[in-house]
Structure formats: structure tokens, C-alpha cells
Design an enzyme around this catalytic site. Structure first.
Site, short mmCIF file in Angstrom:
data_model
loop_
_atom_site.label_atom_id
_atom_site.label_comp_id
_atom_site.label_asym_id
_atom_site.label_seq_id
_atom_site.Cartn_x
_atom_site.Cartn_y
_atom_site.Cartn_z
N GLY A 25 6.20 -59.11 35.94
CA GLY A 25 6.01 -60.39 35.27
C GLY A 25 7.23 -61.29 35.18
CG ASN A 98 11.26 -60.40 29.84
OD1 ASN A 98 10.53 -61.36 29.66
ND2 ASN A 98 10.91 -59.38 30.61
CB ALA A 99 11.46 -55.24 27.22
N GLY A 100 8.63 -56.76 26.34
CA GLY A 100 7.70 -56.97 25.22
C GLY A 100 6.33 -56.40 25.53
CG ASP A 104 -6.67 -58.60 21.79
OD1 ASP A 104 -7.30 -58.15 20.82
OD2 ASP A 104 -6.99 -59.65 22.37
CE1 TYR A 169 3.62 -60.36 22.57
CE2 TYR A 169 2.70 -62.45 21.88
CZ TYR A 169 3.45 -61.72 22.76
OH TYR A 169 4.05 -62.34 23.84
N PRO A 199 7.45 -69.14 25.58
CG PRO A 199 7.74 -67.55 27.27
CD PRO A 199 7.93 -67.76 25.79
N GLY A 200 4.27 -70.44 26.70
CA GLY A 200 2.82 -70.38 26.49
C GLY A 200 2.26 -69.30 27.41
P1 NAD Z 1 4.67 -57.87 31.48
O1 NAD Z 1 3.81 -56.89 30.79
O2 NAD Z 1 4.52 -58.07 32.93
O3 NAD Z 1 6.22 -57.56 31.20
C1 NAD Z 1 6.69 -56.89 30.08
C2 NAD Z 1 7.73 -55.91 30.55
O4 NAD Z 1 8.33 -55.25 29.44
C3 NAD Z 1 7.12 -54.85 31.44
O5 NAD Z 1 7.92 -54.71 32.59
C4 NAD Z 1 7.15 -53.60 30.58
O6 NAD Z 1 7.23 -52.43 31.31
C5 NAD Z 1 8.41 -53.88 29.77
N1 NAD Z 1 8.47 -53.05 28.59
C6 NAD Z 1 7.53 -52.83 27.65
N2 NAD Z 1 7.97 -51.95 26.74
C7 NAD Z 1 9.23 -51.61 27.10
C8 NAD Z 1 10.20 -50.74 26.57
N3 NAD Z 1 9.97 -50.01 25.47
N4 NAD Z 1 11.40 -50.66 27.19
C9 NAD Z 1 11.64 -51.37 28.30
N5 NAD Z 1 10.76 -52.20 28.88
C10 NAD Z 1 9.56 -52.30 28.27
O7 NAD Z 1 4.45 -59.23 30.71
P2 NAD Z 1 5.31 -60.58 30.75
O8 NAD Z 1 4.35 -61.66 30.54
O9 NAD Z 1 6.20 -60.63 31.91
O10 NAD Z 1 6.16 -60.43 29.40
C11 NAD Z 1 7.55 -60.64 29.36
C12 NAD Z 1 7.92 -61.20 27.98
O11 NAD Z 1 7.37 -62.50 27.88
C13 NAD Z 1 7.36 -60.40 26.82
O12 NAD Z 1 8.30 -60.35 25.79
C14 NAD Z 1 6.16 -61.22 26.39
O13 NAD Z 1 5.85 -61.02 25.03
C15 NAD Z 1 6.69 -62.61 26.66
N6 NAD Z 1 5.67 -63.65 26.78
C16 NAD Z 1 4.74 -63.59 27.77
C17 NAD Z 1 3.79 -64.59 27.86
C18 NAD Z 1 2.72 -64.61 28.93
O14 NAD Z 1 1.77 -65.36 28.81
N7 NAD Z 1 2.84 -63.84 29.98
C19 NAD Z 1 3.79 -65.63 26.94
C20 NAD Z 1 4.76 -65.64 25.94
C21 NAD Z 1 5.70 -64.65 25.87
#
Ligand code: NAD
Length: 263
Positions: A25, A98-100, A104, A169, A199-200
Site C-alpha cells: 500500500g 506509516n504502519a497501521g 471493521d 481506528y 489521507p482520505g
Molecule cells: P496496508 O494494509 O496496505 O498497509 C499497512 C501496512 O502496515 C502493511 O504493510 C502492514 O503489514 C503493516 N503493519 C501492520 N501492522 C504492523 C506491525 N505491527 N508492524 C509493522 N508493520 C505493520 O494499508 P495502507 O492503506 O497502505 O495503510 C498505510 C497507512 O495509511 C495506515 O496507517 C493506514 O491507517 C493509513 N491510511 C490509509 C488510508 C487508505 O484509505 N488506504 C486512509 C487513511 C489512512
């Protein structure tokens, strides 16, 4: 002071950047963008096999990257990851926390309380551990004089807008935005800038399949532009916040949502 006639070029070639959650992501995307602008990038996540593929891709395109296994909820692993990066690439001066995760499981009345702890541990405690260890080392390496410490923490529009079923969340993301402002204040005189991006919705693993469901379709229909955001939407903001040009920007939350929260 910059010459106002010289064009803006983001040159990160003397930076060492850590990106957590780089295995998919937004994290994978941001790592590529930073590498393309010259930064040496440490890719951190739990899934090292995925990181190896990304490292190879970055190197094929002329960049420098290393993969490091990291569960951001672990303080010991965080310290070990910084040690490993420092000995391979040099001291980290740029951090993307960034990890998250998002869990849901329907209405809050049905949410297992264990999910609260799991979400909190990754999204808030994990972001804190990553940021704090980075700041400590930046300060030790002289960020007070260089003013080149950069920490970017990924929040979300759910920190201020309502997303159904995402109480845990959303609370952690509100925490990221506000915690980041306090950290920015704490480290302001130490040359470490802390900024947040909210981000949205962008289609990634975190919301896989969501927009095919009736609830997802309803959400899409409610946004002014009726679309999810393209994955390149954050590129410019990330580069700016990691560059020398953002020297006097700290404690900000930049929303990148294509107007999704204007509902
Ligand atoms: P994604 O699930 O592809 O990426 C999240 C990454 O975090 C994954 O690679 C996952 O393996 C890693 N991760 C989770 N738990 C972890 C841990 N304990 N240690 C290390 N890594 C860990 O999703 P994404 O959309 O790329 O999310 C990236 C960030 O952006 C997140 O914080 C998410 O909350 C935020 N975000 C995403 C969106 C969206 O719509 N995609 C919107 C707003 C915010």
C-alpha cells in the site's frame, strides 16, 4: 535562503529514510518515491518476503534500499531495527511512521474489546515508538544544528470525520494527529519536525473489497467527487515534508482527501 528563481527540486540524496509498514500500500509507494528522489530507504515491516521484492524493485530502478523485519508494537525490535539501519545505511534523519491496521467488525456494540488493544498497539503505540527512537537518534546525530530531522506520521480523515464502524481506528488516528503536535512541540528546538498526513480513502489492503459492499458504495456516493483517491495523491506532500524545504513546517496535519470529508 533559497534563490526564488531556482526551480523547486526535491533532492533527498543525502537522506536515510525509514518507512514502516512498507510491505504494501501507501508505505511501499512512499518508499519508492523517496528512493526515486535519492534517499537511501529502509523498508520495515513484518513480512520480509514482500520487502525483499520491493528492495529488488527499488534497486533495479537505481535506488538504494534495505529490508528490515519490524513489528512496530515492540520497543526492542524498534531499537534493533534502527541499529541495523544505522550500520548499513547510516543514521536515519527521515521517518515515515506509516504502519497501521483497521479492524471493521460492524457496530461498536459487536466489537471485541481485544481489537481495541490490537489497534491501539499498532496505530498509536507503534507510531510513538517509531517516532521516539527516530527523534532520539536524530538529536544525538546533531539535528539541533542541522535542523534536518523529519518525522511524518500517517493519520487519516477518520481522525476528524465520521467513518461508520471504525470507533477504535478513528480514536487512534485522532491520537496520532494530536500526539504528533505535542511531539512537534517537544522536539521543536532540537531540529526535528513532526508532521502528519491525513489521507482520505485510497484503495489498498487495509480496505480491500470495502467499495464493493453496499456500505462502501454508499460512502462513495456521499463524497463530492464520488471516487477513491489515486495512489499517487500523497507523493508531493510526502516529498515536501521530508525535504529541506519544509524546515519551518512542524506540527501540521495535511489532509489529502480529494474533498471526501467535505460532506
Ligand atoms: P496496508 O494494509 O496496505 O498497509 C499497512 C501496512 O502496515 C502493511 O504493510 C502492514 O503489514 C503493516 N503493519 C501492520 N501492522 C504492523 C506491525 N505491527 N508492524 C509493522 N508493520 C505493520 O494499508 P495502507 O492503506 O497502505 O495503510 C498505510 C497507512 O495509511 C495506515 O496507517 C493506514 O491507517 C493509513 N491510511 C490509509 C488510508 C487508505 O484509505 N488506504 C486512509 C487513511 C489512512
Amino acid at each position: 535562503m533559497r534563490d526564488p528563481f531556482s526551480p523547486f527540486i526535491y533532492d533527498l540524496s543525502d537522506r536515510v529514510a525509514l518507512v514502516t509498514g512498507a510491505s504494501s500500500g501507501l508505505g511501499a509507494r512512499m518508499a519508492k518515491v523517496l528512493a526515486a528522489h535519492g534517499a537511501k530507504v529502509a523498508l520495515a515491516a513484518r513480512r520480509v518476503d514482500k520487502l525483499s521484492e520491493l528492495k529488488a524493485e527499488i534497486e533495479r530502478r537505481g535506488g538504494t534500499a534495505m529490508a528490515v523485519e519490524l513489528d512496530v508494537t515492540s520497543e526492542a525490535q524498534t531499537i534493533a531495527a534502527y541499529d541495523a539501519i544505522e550500520s548499513s545505511l547510516g543514521p536515519v534523519d527521515t521517518v515515515i511512521a506509516n504502519a497501521g491496521i483497521a479492524m471493521d467488525k460492524g457496530r461498536a456494540t459487536d466489537n471485541p474489546i481485544e481489537d481495541f488493544d490490537t489497534t491501539y498497539n499498532v496505530n498509536l503505540k507503534g507510531v510513538f515508538l517509531t517516532a521516539r527512537e527516530g527523534a532520539k537518534r536524530m538529536i544525538e546525530a546533531g539535528s539541533r544544528d542541522s535542523e534536518r530531522g523529519r518525522i511524518v506520521m500517517i493519520s487519516s480523515i477518520t481522525s476528524f470525520d465520521i467513518s461508520p464502524h471504525l470507533a477504535f481506528y478513528s480514536a487512534t488516528k485522532a491520537g496520532v494527529s494530536q500526539m504528533g503536535r505535542v511531539l512537534a512541540h517537544d522536539w521543536a528546538r532540537m531540529g526535528v519536525n513532526v508532521n502528519m498526513i491525513a489521507p482520505g480513502y485510497i484503495q489498498t489492503e487495509i480496505n480491500d473489497g470495502m467499495f464493493d459492499t453496499p456500505a462502501g458504495q454508499k460512502m462513495l456516493a456521499g463524497w463530492p467527487r464520488r471516487r477513491v483517491i489515486d495512489s499517487d495523491a500523497l507523493d508531493g506532500v510526502v516529498l515536501y515534508l521530508c525535504s529541506d524545504q519544509s524546515r519551518q513546517i512542524t506540527g501540521t496535519v495535511t489532509t489529502v482527501d480529494d474533498g471526501q470529508a467535505l460532506n
